[in-house]
Design a protein around this motif. Structure first.
Motif, mmCIF file in Angstrom:
data_model
loop_
_atom_site.group_PDB
_atom_site.id
_atom_site.type_symbol
_atom_site.label_atom_id
_atom_site.label_comp_id
_atom_site.label_asym_id
_atom_site.label_seq_id
_atom_site.Cartn_x
_atom_site.Cartn_y
_atom_site.Cartn_z
ATOM 1 N N SER A 125 0.830 -1.097 -0.117
ATOM 2 C CA SER A 125 -0.082 -0.039 0.045
ATOM 3 C C SER A 125 0.805 1.338 0.088
ATOM 4 N N ILE A 126 0.040 2.267 -0.300
ATOM 5 C CA ILE A 126 0.811 3.634 -0.302
ATOM 6 C C ILE A 126 0.293 4.522 1.063
ATOM 7 N N PRO A 127 0.914 4.873 1.916
ATOM 8 C CA PRO A 127 0.263 5.324 3.072
ATOM 9 C C PRO A 127 -0.277 6.772 2.685
ATOM 10 N N ALA A 128 -1.419 7.047 3.435
ATOM 11 C CA ALA A 128 -2.162 8.355 3.023
ATOM 12 C C ALA A 128 -1.409 9.639 3.350
ATOM 13 N N GLY A 180 7.072 -2.326 -9.409
ATOM 14 C CA GLY A 180 7.549 -3.657 -8.808
ATOM 15 C C GLY A 180 7.321 -4.058 -7.590
ATOM 16 N N ASN A 181 6.105 -3.536 -6.982
ATOM 17 C CA ASN A 181 5.691 -3.835 -5.853
ATOM 18 C C ASN A 181 4.242 -4.684 -5.656
ATOM 19 N N GLN A 182 3.624 -4.819 -4.657
ATOM 20 C CA GLN A 182 2.417 -5.570 -4.569
ATOM 21 C C GLN A 182 1.305 -4.437 -4.002
ATOM 22 N N ILE A 183 1.290 -3.238 -4.759
ATOM 23 C CA ILE A 183 0.286 -2.310 -4.317
ATOM 24 C C ILE A 183 -0.979 -2.781 -5.231
ATOM 25 N N CYS A 184 -2.150 -2.456 -4.376
ATOM 26 C CA CYS A 184 -3.414 -2.546 -4.880
ATOM 27 C C CYS A 184 -4.173 -1.484 -5.335
ATOM 28 N N SER A 185 -3.796 -0.405 -4.487
ATOM 29 C CA SER A 185 -4.734 0.745 -4.678
ATOM 30 C C SER A 185 -3.843 2.087 -4.199
ATOM 31 N N ILE A 186 -4.389 3.286 -5.113
ATOM 32 C CA ILE A 186 -3.881 4.403 -4.980
ATOM 33 C C ILE A 186 -4.563 5.380 -4.007
ATOM 34 N N TYR A 230 6.991 13.181 -11.996
ATOM 35 C CA TYR A 230 7.011 11.705 -12.288
ATOM 36 C C TYR A 230 6.558 10.868 -11.586
ATOM 37 N N LEU A 231 5.400 9.993 -11.884
ATOM 38 C CA LEU A 231 4.861 9.162 -11.009
ATOM 39 C C LEU A 231 4.955 7.585 -11.781
ATOM 40 N N VAL A 232 5.621 6.842 -10.875
ATOM 41 C CA VAL A 232 5.854 5.487 -11.559
ATOM 42 C C VAL A 232 5.224 4.473 -10.674
ATOM 43 N N LEU A 233 4.161 3.812 -11.051
ATOM 44 C CA LEU A 233 3.373 2.751 -10.393
ATOM 45 C C LEU A 233 3.263 1.261 -11.080
#
Length: 351
Positions: free
Chosen positions: A142-145, A160-166, A178-181
């Motif tokens: 996850s990405i913290p708020a 290259g992570n396991q992030i499910c939501s933005i 630049y935003l790389v997800l």
């Protein structure tokens, strides 16, 4: 130690890379050399713990300790008050490896890619001067708020992570360019990202996206949007709409396209100024102009392949043929593409 004396570098650069160094202090380096060193390279060694002796490099601005077996960063690193860049990629760091007060550093660039972080370290969210943060190739879910604490951030790399939501809070970063997800498990994009008015490049390829919010079209600075490896492209193009021009714009288009003469003696000043603001359609086969109403196309950029993806165009109307629409279809084009207007899709080749 003799190996230090033979290290490569000018007075301000000390390169101790690839010397099979382990967890030893820097006592054998002279005081003057340590004082003069502004860039220190310790990559490709066997260091597991960054020792407190690192703080003896009081004027250090750049530290690269990548490609070691690093598991712990010492508390005394916070004494490096001039340190601006820390590169510690491809190690064995996790969220417990950083010192408690790591966030007090004045870092502008932090690269922790290729480590073992399961979550973004809270200390990173306290680096208020940070301009570039890389945590790619970890295990983030996850990405913290609180990411919006980093109001100076210009580049965020979380591929290259396991992030499910933005999180919606990601849209509160005014300087983000630049935003790389890419290469995650993201299923949707929050409409709040339209507030990223500085965003020029957005990499979302190889995720699980099935749609994009229409608000993304308001990202006027966006130049690159990478979406390969997602099932959304054709659906998004089909759903794009076009706001018809106003009566004022239609009249203005007629005046400009027919080269009718006008002056301040003929028209009010505001109409003259309006006519002078016309934009020529970029299609060389079209002599049309537009003012406020145009067909805007997102430029879908693929970085390493050949795909039929939309390219950003500002055309005067949906009927206007795109400059590149004559490109033939390839054998790799899907059947779904046949129902999409030809002028809405372009071929992008980037090696």
């Amino acid at each position: 130690m003799e190996v230090f004396e033979e290290a490569n570098g000018s007075e301000s650069v000390l390169d101790l890379s690839r010397l099979s160094l382990n967890d030893q202090s820097f006592d054998t380096i002279g005081d003057k050399r340590r004082k003069d060193t502004k860039q220190l390279y310790l990559c490709y060694n066997r260091i597991t713990v960054l020792q407190n002796s690192i703080c003896s490099f009081a004027n250090l601005e750049f530290l690269d300790i990548s490609n070691n077996a690093l598991t712990v960063v010492c508390e005394d690193i916070i004494r490096l008050t001039k340190l601006k860049t820390l590169v510690a990629k491809n190690n064995r760091l996790n969220e417990f490896s950083l010192p408690k007060h790591f966030g007090s550093l004045q870092l502008e660039v932090l690269n922790l890619s290729g480590n073992r972080f399961d979550e973004m370290p809270s200390q990173c969210l306290q680096l208020l001067r940070l301009q570039s943060l890389s945590l790619g190739g970890n295990r983030l879910k996850s990405i913290p708020a609180e990411i919006d604490n980093l109001t100076s951030l210009e580049m965020l790399y979380l591929g290259g992570n396991q992030i499910c939501s933005i999180p919606a809070e990601l849209g509160n970063m005014p300087c983000l360019t630049y935003l790389v997800l890419c290469d995650n498990r993201i299923q949707s994009v929050p409409p709040q990202l339209h507030r990223l008015h500085s965003l020029r490049s957005l990499s979302l390829h190889n995720n699980l996206l099935t749609y994009l919010p229409r608000e993304i079209l308001s990202l006027l600075q966006l130049q690159e949007l990478s979406l390969r490896g997602n099932p959304l492209v054709v659906r998004f193009i089909k759903d794009m709409t076009y706001d018809p021009p106003s009566l004022l714009e239609l009249a203005g288009r007629t005046v400009k396209s027919k080269n009718l003469l006008y002056s301040h003696q003929d028209l009010p000043n505001h109409l003259v100024n309006y006519l002078d603001m016309s934009c020529k359609c970029p299609n060389p086969k079209c002599a049309g102009v537009y003012f406020d109403s145009c067909v805007r196309h997102i430029k879908f950029v693929d970085f390493c392949g050949k795909y039929r993806l939309p390219l950003m165009h500002y055309l005067c109307s949906p009927e206007c043929t795109s400059p590149c629409s004559s490109n033939p279809q390839s054998d790799a084009d899907s059947d779904d593409d046949n129902s999409v207007p030809a002028h809405r899709l372009q071929r992008v080749l980037l090696g």
